[in-house]
Design a protein around this motif. Structure first.
Motif, PDB file in Angstrom:
ATOM      1  N   THR A   1     -21.454   9.819  37.670  1.00 14.00           N
ATOM      2  CA  THR A   1     -21.677  11.265  37.850  1.00 14.00           C
ATOM      3  C   THR A   1     -20.564  11.957  38.616  1.00 14.00           C
ATOM      4  O   THR A   1     -20.393  13.168  38.487  1.00 14.00           O
TER       5      THR A   1
ATOM      6  N   ILE B   1     -26.843  20.791  40.477  1.00  9.06           N
ATOM      7  CA  ILE B   1     -27.282  21.635  39.363  1.00  9.06           C
ATOM      8  C   ILE B   1     -27.246  23.075  39.842  1.00  9.06           C
ATOM      9  O   ILE B   1     -27.903  23.419  40.831  1.00  9.06           O
TER      10      ILE B   1
ATOM     11  N   THR C   1     -23.664  22.563  34.664  1.00  7.98           N
ATOM     12  CA  THR C   1     -23.800  21.143  34.347  1.00  7.98           C
ATOM     13  C   THR C   1     -24.241  20.984  32.899  1.00  7.98           C
ATOM     14  O   THR C   1     -25.203  21.625  32.453  1.00  7.98           O
TER      15      THR C   1
ATOM     16  N   SER D   1     -26.160  19.707  30.669  1.00  6.90           N
ATOM     17  CA  SER D   1     -27.393  18.934  30.524  1.00  6.90           C
ATOM     18  C   SER D   1     -27.576  18.424  29.104  1.00  6.90           C
ATOM     19  O   SER D   1     -28.153  17.350  28.887  1.00  6.90           O
TER      20      SER D   1
ATOM     21  N   SER E   1     -28.292  14.615  28.235  1.00  9.93           N
ATOM     22  CA  SER E   1     -29.508  14.256  27.492  1.00  9.93           C
ATOM     23  C   SER E   1     -29.173  13.470  26.231  1.00  9.93           C
ATOM     24  O   SER E   1     -29.886  12.527  25.864  1.00  9.93           O
TER      25      SER E   1
ATOM     26  N   GLU F   1     -32.927  17.682  42.177  1.00 12.97           N
ATOM     27  CA  GLU F   1     -31.814  17.585  41.225  1.00 12.97           C
ATOM     28  C   GLU F   1     -31.587  16.139  40.794  1.00 12.97           C
ATOM     29  O   GLU F   1     -31.288  15.867  39.619  1.00 12.97           O
TER      30      GLU F   1
ATOM     31  N   GLN G   1     -34.139  15.330  38.224  1.00 16.59           N
ATOM     32  CA  GLN G   1     -33.814  15.923  36.927  1.00 16.59           C
ATOM     33  C   GLN G   1     -32.731  15.125  36.211  1.00 16.59           C
ATOM     34  O   GLN G   1     -32.796  14.906  35.000  1.00 16.59           O
ATOM     35  N   MET G   2     -31.728  14.673  36.978  1.00 21.58           N
ATOM     36  CA  MET G   2     -30.664  13.874  36.365  1.00 21.58           C
ATOM     37  C   MET G   2     -31.232  12.593  35.763  1.00 21.58           C
ATOM     38  O   MET G   2     -30.837  12.174  34.660  1.00 21.58           O
TER      39      MET G   2
ATOM     40  N   TRP H   1     -32.870  13.368  32.477  1.00 23.11           N
ATOM     41  CA  TRP H   1     -31.896  13.559  31.400  1.00 23.11           C
ATOM     42  C   TRP H   1     -31.286  12.234  30.944  1.00 23.11           C
ATOM     43  O   TRP H   1     -31.230  11.941  29.757  1.00 23.11           O
TER      44      TRP H   1
END
Length: 557
Positions: free
Chosen positions: A164, A169, A179, A181, A185, A376, A379-380, A383
């Motif tokens: 990363t 985000i 970012t 996404s 994804s 965040e 969320q990463m 994804w």
């Protein structure tokens, strides 16, 4: 049937795991005896009170000597990711790959080191892909507190890693894209073997916040102030600079840049099309005579760095910028751990001059972090959906907590390596399979020296124990033929116990030590010096509870 091979895909941090800063990460592919490598980031960290005289520290790349390095890939232009290139490239001698903004700043760094003409530096477009032997590396757009931050999708025959880099985000990052996404994804859909991920803010719940919000907070604050304004922020944060500049112009102020790195970063930003449609900056000389209510200084030194612009302003030694009662200083930055004392001293000195201060503590919103908080991170993981989580960019407590969060998100395997731990990502379960040499090199007097270097050891010892200098003359027969002079550096005395009395006592101890020597010993200056040193250290322990460095100078007549 697939052909069986001995190929392995490994991750090896030599810097940045178990610490924040000094990033140096390696990815290897192939059999143990013949791996090919790519290097991701080559950064620095900075000295502190434990490294007197040393400002810059770099990771030790000794492991890479003799290895096949396909390329050095730079995720973004912060010093803890590119700052060691000038010092370490000659030990790697591989092509560099970076996006345009980062490449601009790397060129400046290599030019300063005098090696620009030796290095192959390849600019990669945002979202571009490069082939480096068994590695296909795709740059993935992220957001962070600098322009053009990138994650890396590193594809190999044994699987894909998402590295990363530093990220957050931010739906309104001011400069650059959000970012990506969608790309992350899609990687998750393809299958991510492992994610090597930033852990800096793992203990902070929620989200880091947006640069768009900072822009609004700064515009409101700056618009309501009278008198001169200085804003201290990280020069690398182009979005923050953009927000300050536009807030100043909206308030009828012109901007003057104070500090070399401000000039360098704005040049890089304009080179890639950022900081457009703003008025020309005033020179410090021009700003000196500009009306107080119509000027704003954008300054380096928000961390209290001794030679930076804000420190010189606070000391009253800046040749052009003077702040006093009725003026203002805005700190649009966070306090980096370890800098609390230097920042406190800086702010006290500004306050003594009558300058009013504004920080994120009393004016929330004028700064946000560039690293992901817990939501965040969650969320990463949604994804990317990696099979293996490898936390990095954090202290041990950060990495352990990040691993716990990854487990809570359903990641099957986690590994928390230390610098020097080689992690096998594939084939088979993730595991630490080897430990290689790692460590730190210190930039000391323009040279790279080891952690155990004698000069730094002596400075540390002297800083806590002091120094004694002993000098006297001897004839060829070994007889002392002068007074013994003992001088002290860094050792105390007072009215009850004058320093002079203690030094006289030490001179007698030195004479006694020499007189105890017989025959050939009196002809060997090293033996004499050792005898004097032992005697004075023992006496100093009794007088001061210290064992100073003892330097003995003998003049033979």
């Amino acid at each position: 049937m697939k052909k069986q091979t001995n190929d392995e895909f490994v991750f090896l941090p030599l810097g940045g795991s178990g610490e924040i800063g000094m990033n140096l990460n390696l990815y290897g592919y192939g059999p143990e005896a013949n791996r090919e490598w790519i290097v991701v980031d080559v950064g620095v960290t900075f000295g502190d009170l434990s490294t007197p005289g040393v400002d810059v520290i770099v990771p030790d790349p000794a492991f890479l000597e003799g290895e096949t390095i396909r390329g050095i890939v730079l995720t973004h232009a912060h010093e803890d990711h590119i700052g060691a290139l000038g010092w370490l490239w000659s030990r790697m001698k591989a092509p560099l790959y970076a996006t345009p903004f980062t490449a601009f700043l790397i060129r400046e760094k290599l030019r300063e080191a005098g090696i620009l003409d030796q290095v192959q530096l390849i600019e990669v477009p945002l979202g571009g892909t490069i082939n480096l032997g068994p590695f296909d590396v795709t740059f993935v757009t992220m957001t962070h507190s600098i322009a053009e931050p990138n994650g890396l999708a590193i594809r190999t025959p044994l699987g894909t890693v998402l590295h990363t880099g530093d990220w957050k985000i931010d739906d309104d990052p001011i400069v650059g894209g959000v970012t990506d996404s969608g790309a992350i994804s899609r990687l998750g859909d393809e299958g991510v073997l492992a994610m090597v991920c930033d852990s800096t803010n793992v203990f902070v719940e929620g989200s880091a916040g947006s640069e768009g919000g900072v822009r609004d907070a700064l515009a409101e604050l700056i618009g309501g102030l009278k008198g001169r304004i200085a804003v201290g922020c990280f020069a690398s944060n182009v979005a923050r600079m953009d927000s300050v500049i536009r807030a100043a112009e909206a308030a009828g102020r012109r901007v003057s840049l104070a500090g070399r790195s401000m000039q360098r970063i704005t040049s890089a930003a304009k080179h890639v099309g950022m900081l457009q449609d703003i008025k020309p900056f005033l020179s410090e000389q021009e700003a000196r005579v500009w009306p107080a209510d119509e000027i704003l200084y954008l300054c380096t030194g928000s961390q209290g760095e001794a030679r930076a612009a804000l420190s010189r302003v606070a000391e009253g030694t800046h040749p052009y910028i003077k702040l006093s009662k009725g003026d203002h200083c805005i700190f649009s930055s966070r306090v980096i751990p370890g800098n609390e004392l230097s920042i406190g001293r800086l702010q006290d000195k500004l306050t003594d001059r009558g300058v009013r201060l504004y920080t994120e503590k009393d004016h929330p919103g004028i700064h946000v972090s560039g690293h992901p908080c817990r939501e965040e991170l969650r969320q990463m993981y949604r994804w990317a959906r990696p099979k293996i989580a490898v936390p990095t960019h954090g202290m041990r407590r950060h990495l352990a907590e990040h691993a716990n969060l990854a487990k809570d998100m359903g990641v099957p395997e986690t590994v928390t390596p230390r610098n020097g731990d080689m992690v096998r990502l594939a084939p088979g379960p993730a595991a630490i399979i080897d430990e290689v040499p790692s460590g730190r090199l210190y930039v000391d007097g323009g040279r790279l020296v080891t952690e155990q270097g004698e000069a730094l050891h002596e400075r540390r010892h002297a800083s806590t124990n002091g120094v004694l200098i002993v000098s006297f003359a001897m004839d060829r027969r070994g007889k002392i033929v002068s007074d013994i002079d003992v001088r002290a550096i860094g050792l105390p005395g007072d009215e009850q116990s004058p320093l002079g009395d203690a030094l006289d006592d030490l001179a007698e101890r030195a004479e006694q030590a020499v007189m105890k020597l017989k025959g050939p010993a009196l002809e060997d200056e090293m033996v004499i010096e050792q005898a004097v040193s032992r005697a004075l250290k023992k006496a100093s322990q009794q007088i001061w509870d210290r064992r100073p460095i003892v330097e003995t100078i003998i003049l033979r007549l």
